[in-house]
Design a protein around this motif. Sequence first.
Motif, PDB file in Angstrom:
ATOM      1  N   GLY A  86       0.797  -1.233   0.000  1.00 55.09           N
ATOM      2  CA  GLY A  86       0.000   0.000   0.000  1.00 55.09           C
ATOM      3  C   GLY A  86       0.824   1.274   0.000  1.00 55.09           C
ATOM      4  N   LEU A  87       2.145   1.138  -0.093  1.00 53.98           N
ATOM      5  CA  LEU A  87       3.059   2.293  -0.130  1.00 53.98           C
ATOM      6  C   LEU A  87       2.913   3.178   1.114  1.00 53.98           C
ATOM      7  CD1 LEU A  87       2.742   3.402  -3.868  1.00 53.98           C
ATOM      8  CD2 LEU A  87       4.045   1.517  -2.886  1.00 53.98           C
ATOM      9  N   LEU A  88       2.530   2.520   2.223  1.00 58.38           N
ATOM     10  CA  LEU A  88       2.460   3.257   3.485  1.00 58.38           C
ATOM     11  C   LEU A  88       3.819   3.256   4.164  1.00 58.38           C
ATOM     12  CD1 LEU A  88      -0.927   2.008   4.940  1.00 58.38           C
ATOM     13  CD2 LEU A  88      -0.366   4.345   4.274  1.00 58.38           C
ATOM     14  N   ASP A  89       4.664   2.335   3.761  1.00 62.52           N
ATOM     15  CA  ASP A  89       5.972   2.204   4.386  1.00 62.52           C
ATOM     16  C   ASP A  89       6.936   1.695   3.317  1.00 62.52           C
ATOM     17  OD1 ASP A  89       7.795   2.371   6.402  1.00 62.52           O
ATOM     18  OD2 ASP A  89       6.843   0.874   7.702  1.00 62.52           O
ATOM     19  N   THR A  90       8.215   1.930   3.544  1.00 64.41           N
ATOM     20  CA  THR A  90       9.198   1.523   2.537  1.00 64.41           C
ATOM     21  C   THR A  90      10.027   0.364   3.062  1.00 64.41           C
ATOM     22  OG1 THR A  90      10.543   3.311   3.398  1.00 64.41           O
ATOM     23  CG2 THR A  90       9.407   3.724   1.339  1.00 64.41           C
ATOM     24  N   PRO A  91      10.429  -0.546   2.175  1.00 69.71           N
ATOM     25  CA  PRO A  91      11.183  -1.724   2.621  1.00 69.71           C
ATOM     26  C   PRO A  91      12.616  -1.384   3.032  1.00 69.71           C
ATOM     27  CG  PRO A  91      10.937  -1.743   0.228  1.00 69.71           C
ATOM     28  CD  PRO A  91      10.157  -0.568   0.731  1.00 69.71           C
ATOM     29  N   SER A  92      13.174  -2.214   3.911  1.00 70.96           N
ATOM     30  CA  SER A  92      14.577  -2.053   4.292  1.00 70.96           C
ATOM     31  C   SER A  92      15.468  -2.553   3.162  1.00 70.96           C
ATOM     32  CB  SER A  92      14.884  -2.836   5.567  1.00 70.96           C
ATOM     33  OG  SER A  92      13.920  -2.583   6.558  1.00 70.96           O
ATOM     34  N   GLU A  93      15.000  -3.590   2.499  1.00 70.55           N
ATOM     35  CA  GLU A  93      15.719  -4.132   1.340  1.00 70.55           C
ATOM     36  C   GLU A  93      14.685  -4.578   0.315  1.00 70.55           C
ATOM     37  OE1 GLU A  93      18.507  -7.370   2.102  1.00 70.55           O
ATOM     38  OE2 GLU A  93      19.208  -6.246   3.882  1.00 70.55           O
ATOM     39  N   GLY A  94      15.126  -4.779  -0.940  1.00 72.82           N
ATOM     40  CA  GLY A  94      14.209  -5.218  -1.982  1.00 72.82           C
ATOM     41  C   GLY A  94      13.545  -4.042  -2.664  1.00 72.82           C
TER      42      GLY A  94
END
Lengths: 381, 223
Positions: B56-64
């Motif tokens: 949902g693009l509410l948060d960004t991944p640490s990796e990937g």
Amino acid sequence: MSIRDLLWQLPSVGMAWRNLGRSRVRTALATLGIIIGVVAIASLGMAGVAIQQQATSNLGGIADEVTIRSGTDSTTDGVTQEQVDRIRDVAGDATVIPEKTNSTTLTARDGSERFVSVTGLTRASTLYEVSSGDNPDRLRSGALLTNSTARQLGLEIGDPVEYDGQLYRIRGLIESGGGGFGGGSELVLPLSALRDQNYYDSVTIVASDGDEAQRISDAVETRFNEGDEEILSVTSFASIQENVGSFLDTLNLALLGIGSISLIVASVAILNVMLMSTIERRGEIGVLRAVGIRRGEVLRMILAEAAFLGIIGGFVGAALSLGVGLVAFEVLAGDATLVFGWASVRYLLLGFGFAVVASLLSGLYPAWKAANDPPVEALRS
Amino acid sequence: MSTSVIELDGVVKRYQSGEETIEALKGVDFTANRGEMVTVIGPSGSGKSTMLNMIGLLDTPSEGSVHLDGRDVTDFSEDELTEERRSGIGFVFQAFHLLPMLTATENVELPSMWDTDVDRRDRAIDLLGRVGLSDRLSHTPDQLSGGQQQRVAIARALINEPDILLADEPTGNLDQDTGATILDELTRLKEEEDIAIVAVTHDEQLVEYADREVNLVDGEIGE
Ligand SMILES: Nc1ncnc2c1ncn2[C@@H]1O[C@H](COP(=O)(O)OP(=O)(O)O)[C@@H](O)[C@H]1O
Ligand SMILES: [Mg+2]
């Protein structure tokens, strides 16, 4: 289009309005804080203006006058003719009126007696208002008597009064209290009537305005009095007015200071209310952000809430202050409508402006904090 | 042929809590296509919500990396992500999350409230009609049942014509029957609107409605 639709044309405003409606008591209390602050600033400011106007009108033309008497270090028991001439030099265009004063007993028609103060001078017209009869520029013969004394003694224009064995015909009736600070005399005679007195008791200088009076007063001081020595005692009402004026300015500043403190207290209250309500609505604001409401939009919404508090509080506060101002001007200056003068109206605007600005400033931090809260964090809470 | 609207590639999400680092997602690959409903199922704490937040693009991944409609959005700023959410993603939450001071219609309008769009109101009314709430337009959330509130939330998720609808435990606060009607609703809308639906649950009931099922165990996609 209804007012409601219009309100929603600006969604931030519409949302803000609904949000404030949710906790009415809290909104009312926050607004009350502002109202008190505004009333404090505006009504204290206006009261200050009322006091100032009343003081100025009481001092009136007195500020234009300088009164000179013989000082404590003078070798003569009064102001000498030679000193008067030198005062005239210093005074320039201003009118210089030397006076001799005494007292005497006047006898009424029915034989009763009355003790009155007497002054001898030539320029009676400058210092006294005549209510009936005539008032010559130069009083060479005849006398002027105050209305009240004439009434008590049953004297009329044309009747004679006796002073020092000589008779003077009453030429005019005057209002009491003429001639400088401390009121004038009841009986005004030509200077020649007091020729037995060598010295003048006082010299009144009537200048064109307060500044000129101040200038003459300073010039006389430097001309006659060296160091701490007091040959002539100079009383200038201009300096009194200036002192009163600067005292009133200080008073006004102090009143405004008190007002500002209450508005600062009000803004802290708003800060608290806004902070609490944004913390309570954290999840809700997270939802807004999640569904794509921009940070700036959230910021505007919360600032609009703060602005609403400020505008409502400021408006009600200004209205109440106007009421306070009407009363203050009626009581202090005797004319309630003077409140609509710019000098006092600007305090209403100041109070209102202060309320809106203070509220916006208080809303800034909570709004910024809410807008920048990461939506995931807010949603988890 | 189906097009992938959202794609997660080797997504790792770590949370720092105190001294400890929690790896909530441990390299997740995932795609969802238009017209399909995918359920992500797994026990509590397995990372379902975290995964949905990535989608949902509410948060960004640490990796990937994350791709939306073929575009790499991994390094988008918060403001850019907001624009993507606004135009392309609809959300339905377990706790409905309607704004209590707004009517049903206004709640549906909410995501587009700040847009100068004239037929927003008409579309909101139309959507509420499609979820069977034509007679509840000016009711506030406290005047609606849980099932009705969730329908309003679904209508809200659709107001900006998203490509993807995300639902985190959408039936979690509803009874069995109401949950079933909500799922029927979602299934119908998926076809009508040709959108991808990703629903997260620990509830087996949802699986019946899914075109595809993904198991998440301890931050990893299982079989
Ligand atoms: N913001 C966060 N800070 C720290 N830990 C988190 C955060 N969000 C989730 N977690 C942890 O990540 C794991 C997965 O959580 P979550 O995605 O909510 O699981 P689920 O939705 O499957 O129950 C849990 O151990 C949770 O405690
Ligand atoms: Mg969860």
